[in-house]
Design an enzyme around this catalytic site. Sequence first.
Site, PDB file in Angstrom:
ATOM      1  N   LYS A  10       0.840  -1.200   0.000  1.00 57.67           N
ATOM      2  CA  LYS A  10       0.000   0.000   0.000  1.00 57.67           C
ATOM      3  C   LYS A  10       0.878   1.255   0.000  1.00 57.67           C
ATOM      4  O   LYS A  10       0.698   2.153  -0.821  1.00 57.67           O
ATOM      5  CB  LYS A  10      -0.929  -0.004   1.217  1.00 57.67           C
ATOM      6  CG  LYS A  10      -1.976   1.083   1.171  1.00 57.67           C
ATOM      7  CD  LYS A  10      -2.830   1.102   2.412  1.00 57.67           C
ATOM      8  CE  LYS A  10      -2.221   2.019   3.441  1.00 57.67           C
ATOM      9  NZ  LYS A  10      -3.050   2.293   4.596  1.00 57.67           N
ATOM     10  N   ASP A  69      -6.307   0.663  -0.147  1.00 58.51           N
ATOM     11  CA  ASP A  69      -6.577   0.959   1.262  1.00 58.51           C
ATOM     12  C   ASP A  69      -8.025   0.592   1.581  1.00 58.51           C
ATOM     13  O   ASP A  69      -8.741   0.032   0.756  1.00 58.51           O
ATOM     14  CB  ASP A  69      -6.276   2.433   1.566  1.00 58.51           C
ATOM     15  CG  ASP A  69      -7.189   3.384   0.807  1.00 58.51           C
ATOM     16  OD1 ASP A  69      -8.152   2.914   0.148  1.00 58.51           O
ATOM     17  OD2 ASP A  69      -6.950   4.592   0.868  1.00 58.51           O
TER      18      ASP A  69
END
Length: 208
Positions: free
Chosen positions: A121, A139
């Site tokens: 991420k 996310d």
Amino acid sequence: MTKRGRAAAVVEQLTALYPEALCSLVYDVDWQLLFATRLSAQCTDARVNQITPLLFGAFGSLEALAEADLAAVEDIVRPCGYYRAKAHDIVLCARALLERHGGRVPDTMEALLALPGVGRKTANLILGDLYKQPAIVADTHCIRISNRLGLANSADPAKVEVQLKALIAPVEQSDFCHRLVFFGRDVCRARSPQCGGCPLLPLCPTGK
Ligand code: SF4
């Protein structure tokens, strides 16, 4: 409409809704974005933006962070949660950036993932925002909304990343994820999605 066509229509609608696809984390230089992103795990961007001026005010360079007293960093980042792990990663990462990368944040997934505390991420956020590379930041907003829209069918960030990469044009990917964050806060909220007033309702298989 095909799934790819629906994805393109979603991108178009979100672009109209949020013309400016800005990262919500505030930073001045590359390593500040890397550490702000580390602090944002299990924490809101708003909280991180309150803490980073304190952190970067106390430690104004990579060198200062690399030599920082761990307890002092922990004290500052405590409100972001998981403060021991986050402080530890930040100090080790500052050292790694100086030792391995001449003080710059690297621009490849492989090099980013080799840094302490950096997962996919964070690496994707860096690649998209700093280096303008195609990047899906999977996310919580991205995962929730892409599943509701039928563009993904997994809670696993790695799978959602692959599924969205196959649907969203490379040049749109990074901005698309930033727009999902704003859309997830304003409209497609985790607990009470505002389907009634949602401009994506005609494109959404789960909207009510
Ligand atoms: Fe989210 Fe509802 Fe909009 Fe679908 S219609 S994207 S579930 S707010």
